[in-house]
Design an enzyme around this catalytic site. Structure first.
Site, mmCIF file in Angstrom:
data_model
loop_
_atom_site.group_PDB
_atom_site.id
_atom_site.type_symbol
_atom_site.label_atom_id
_atom_site.label_comp_id
_atom_site.label_asym_id
_atom_site.label_seq_id
_atom_site.Cartn_x
_atom_site.Cartn_y
_atom_site.Cartn_z
ATOM 1 N N LYS A 183 -11.787 3.399 1.044
ATOM 2 C CA LYS A 183 -10.692 2.659 0.419
ATOM 3 C C LYS A 183 -11.368 1.585 -0.438
ATOM 4 O O LYS A 183 -11.787 0.545 0.064
ATOM 5 C CB LYS A 183 -9.836 2.034 1.524
ATOM 6 N N GLU B 263 0.825 -1.206 0.000
ATOM 7 C CA GLU B 263 0.000 0.000 0.000
ATOM 8 C C GLU B 263 0.860 1.257 0.000
ATOM 9 O O GLU B 263 0.520 2.254 -0.647
ATOM 10 C CB GLU B 263 -0.916 0.016 1.223
#
Length: 122
Positions: free
Chosen positions: A100, A21
C-alpha cells in the site's frame, strides 16, 4: 525448488479501514512468488508443464480490484488461497506481498506492506 515470480503488479482497489479508503480507493502493488517444479517445462518448452503467468496475474487483479477488504492481510490471504486452489498439484508454495504505497497515515515513509507465505516455500 524452482520459482516463478510476478513482481510489482499494479492495481487500483478500495481496501482499508478508513472511510476515505473505501470511497476514494487507492493504488496497490503486489508481488507473487510460486514454488513449482519447472524441470519438465524447461525440457519440453511446453506451457502445459508450467503455471500460466497470465492466470496468476488475473487472480491478483480479480482479488485486488474486486470485493473490498478492510486489511491488506486479507487481500494477501485471498490471493494465496486462490492461487493454491487453482493450481493445486502444481504450486507447492506461494509467497504474496501486498504493498500500500499511499496509506492515509501521517508521517514520512515509503510504503506499508504485508507478506505471507503459504504451503512449502524454501
Amino acid at each position: 525448488m524452482d520459482y516463478i515470480h510476478l513482481r510489482e503488479m499494479q492495481f487500483f482497489g478500495y481496501h482499508g479501514v478508513l472511510p476515505e479508503e473505501t470511497v476514494l480507493g487507492q493504488r496497490f502493488r503486489a508481488s507473487v512468488s510460486l514454488a513449482v517444479d519447472l524441470q519438465q517445462a524447461g525440457k519440453t518448452d511446453n506451457l502445459d508443464n508450467t503455471v500460466s503467468y497470465v492466470g496468476v496475474y488475473d487472480i491478483c487483479r480479480e482479488v485486488i480490484e474486486g470485493k473490498p477488504f478492510k486489511l491488506i492481510e486479507a487481500v494477501a490471504e485471498a490471493v494465496a488461497s486462490r492461487v493454491l486452489s487453482q493450481y493445486e498439484g502444481q504450486v507447492k508454495g506461494c509467497r504474496v506481498e501486498i504493498i500500500k504505497p499511499d496509506p492515509p497515515i501521517p508521517g514520512h515513509y515509503k510504503e506499508v506492506a504485508v507478506e505471507i507465505v503459504r504451503g512449502i516455500f524454501q
